[in-house]
Design a protein around this motif. Structure first.
Motif, PDB file in Angstrom:
ATOM      1  N   UNK A 123      -0.669  78.738  64.064  1.00 37.27           N
ATOM      2  CA  UNK A 123      -0.497  79.842  65.224  1.00 37.27           C
ATOM      3  C   UNK A 123       0.484  79.707  65.833  1.00 37.27           C
ATOM      4  N   UNK A 124       1.143  79.862  65.031  1.00 33.85           N
ATOM      5  CA  UNK A 124       2.853  80.499  65.414  1.00 33.85           C
ATOM      6  C   UNK A 124       3.313  78.774  66.502  1.00 33.85           C
ATOM      7  N   UNK A 125       2.675  77.817  66.857  1.00 32.74           N
ATOM      8  CA  UNK A 125       3.646  77.297  67.977  1.00 32.74           C
ATOM      9  C   UNK A 125       4.740  76.418  67.532  1.00 32.74           C
ATOM     10  N   UNK A 126       5.845  76.525  67.639  1.00 29.66           N
ATOM     11  CA  UNK A 126       7.359  75.749  67.641  1.00 29.66           C
ATOM     12  C   UNK A 126       7.021  74.335  67.433  1.00 29.66           C
ATOM     13  N   UNK A 127       7.170  73.557  66.643  1.00 28.02           N
ATOM     14  CA  UNK A 127       7.409  72.220  66.299  1.00 28.02           C
ATOM     15  C   UNK A 127       8.871  71.819  66.714  1.00 28.02           C
ATOM     16  N   UNK A 128       9.817  72.386  66.446  1.00 31.56           N
ATOM     17  CA  UNK A 128      11.153  71.662  67.539  1.00 31.56           C
ATOM     18  C   UNK A 128      11.810  70.598  66.083  1.00 31.56           C
ATOM     19  N   UNK A 129      11.244  71.710  64.731  1.00 34.11           N
ATOM     20  CA  UNK A 129      11.616  70.525  63.475  1.00 34.11           C
ATOM     21  C   UNK A 129      12.117  71.716  63.109  1.00 34.11           C
ATOM     22  N   UNK A 130      13.376  71.713  62.520  1.00 41.24           N
ATOM     23  CA  UNK A 130      13.626  72.439  60.898  1.00 41.24           C
ATOM     24  C   UNK A 130      13.103  71.707  59.570  1.00 41.24           C
ATOM     25  N   UNK A 172      -0.977  73.127  60.309  1.00 34.95           N
ATOM     26  CA  UNK A 172      -1.884  73.424  61.879  1.00 34.95           C
ATOM     27  C   UNK A 172      -1.436  72.565  62.593  1.00 34.95           C
ATOM     28  N   UNK A 173      -0.810  71.689  62.422  1.00 31.32           N
ATOM     29  CA  UNK A 173      -0.252  70.455  63.360  1.00 31.32           C
ATOM     30  C   UNK A 173       0.848  69.758  62.332  1.00 31.32           C
ATOM     31  N   UNK A 174       2.000  69.442  63.562  1.00 31.54           N
ATOM     32  CA  UNK A 174       3.479  68.724  63.112  1.00 31.54           C
ATOM     33  C   UNK A 174       2.992  67.917  62.974  1.00 31.54           C
ATOM     34  N   UNK A 175       2.744  66.852  61.790  1.00 33.83           N
ATOM     35  CA  UNK A 175       2.156  65.243  61.750  1.00 33.83           C
ATOM     36  C   UNK A 175       3.835  64.870  61.045  1.00 33.83           C
ATOM     37  N   UNK A 176       4.442  64.029  61.760  1.00 36.22           N
ATOM     38  CA  UNK A 176       5.820  62.880  61.293  1.00 36.22           C
ATOM     39  C   UNK A 176       5.138  62.437  60.343  1.00 36.22           C
TER      40      UNK A 176
END
Length: 235
Positions: A160-167, A46-50
């Protein structure tokens, strides 16, 4: 986990306290004790968390699947074949030829710490030559097949299909001219590293500093990288 969408926590708070662990871990599975009983920060996906801890878990998976210590596996399968002969785990209390001293931003020489818990997330020593070899191996056609490379550098999305800027293990960006940049940084209280790959120009930029660097660019890191690329491309 490889795209930091697992929900596993990163280091606690804004301090460096967790990095200064002095306990030695004989393998990365043992190092999971640092966070394995902690709750997830968010629902996975659900969320990008490094999360450096997520990469400790990935390293432990490599050890369990291959039945090899992480450093041995990397030397045999990655560093050795590429020719990265000056890349090692930072072994506590070891004496290495030509190893840099490390410093805090105050100018004070850094206190040694044990990085055995973090070999799969940053507890390594290397050189700019070796990092450049790594970058060249990635953009070349011999070491990584095209499908794997496509997956590695595909911009990941949340549920929810948001790009995270990370591969998978790399930040993936484009500048205003649609030039692609794949990059990653590393930082401890006494060192900093940057590896940036410009695949379309076949330019690799590797920077190593024996003091922190990335946190103090004040959000202008990406612009600095683009300026360096223009400088290199002009030669």
């Amino acid at each position: 986990m490889a795209s930091h969408l697992s929900g596993i926590r990163h280091y606690y708070g804004k301090s460096w306290d967790e990095i200064f662990i002095q306990q030695h871990y004989s393998n990365l599975t043992d190092a999971l004790s640092i966070f394995k009983n902690d709750s997830l920060q968010v629902k996975p996906g659900t969320k990008f968390l490094y999360s450096s801890n997520g990469y400790i878990l990935l390293g432990a998976a490599i050890e369990n699947i291959t039945q090899q210590p992480y450093l041995s596996y990397m030397k045999q399968n990655i560093w050795g074949p590429i020719g990265m002969h000056a890349t090692y785990g930072d072994i506590a209390d070891s004496v290495m030829d030509h190893k840099s001293k490390f410093y805090y931003l105050t100018g004070e020489e850094a206190t040694p710490y044990d990085l055995s818990y973090s070999y799969s997330t940053g507890g390594l020593l290397s050189t700019t030559d070796d990092l450049t070899k790594f970058g060249l191996a990635i953009i070349g056609d011999d070491f990584i097949d095209q499908e794997t490379k496509r997956l590695m550098f595909q911009n990941q999305v949340t549920s929810d299909m948001r790009n995270v800027g990370y591969g998978l293990g790399w930040f993936v960006e484009e500048d205003i001219n649609n030039k692609r940049i794949w990059f990653h940084t590393g930082e401890l209280p006494s060192s900093g590293s940057i590896l940036a790959i410009f695949p379309d120009q076949e330019i690799i930029i590797a920077l190593l500093v024996n003091s922190p660097i990335v946190s103090y660019t004040q959000g202008e890191f990406f612009e600095y990288m683009m300026q360096l690329e223009k400088l290199v491309e002009s030669y």
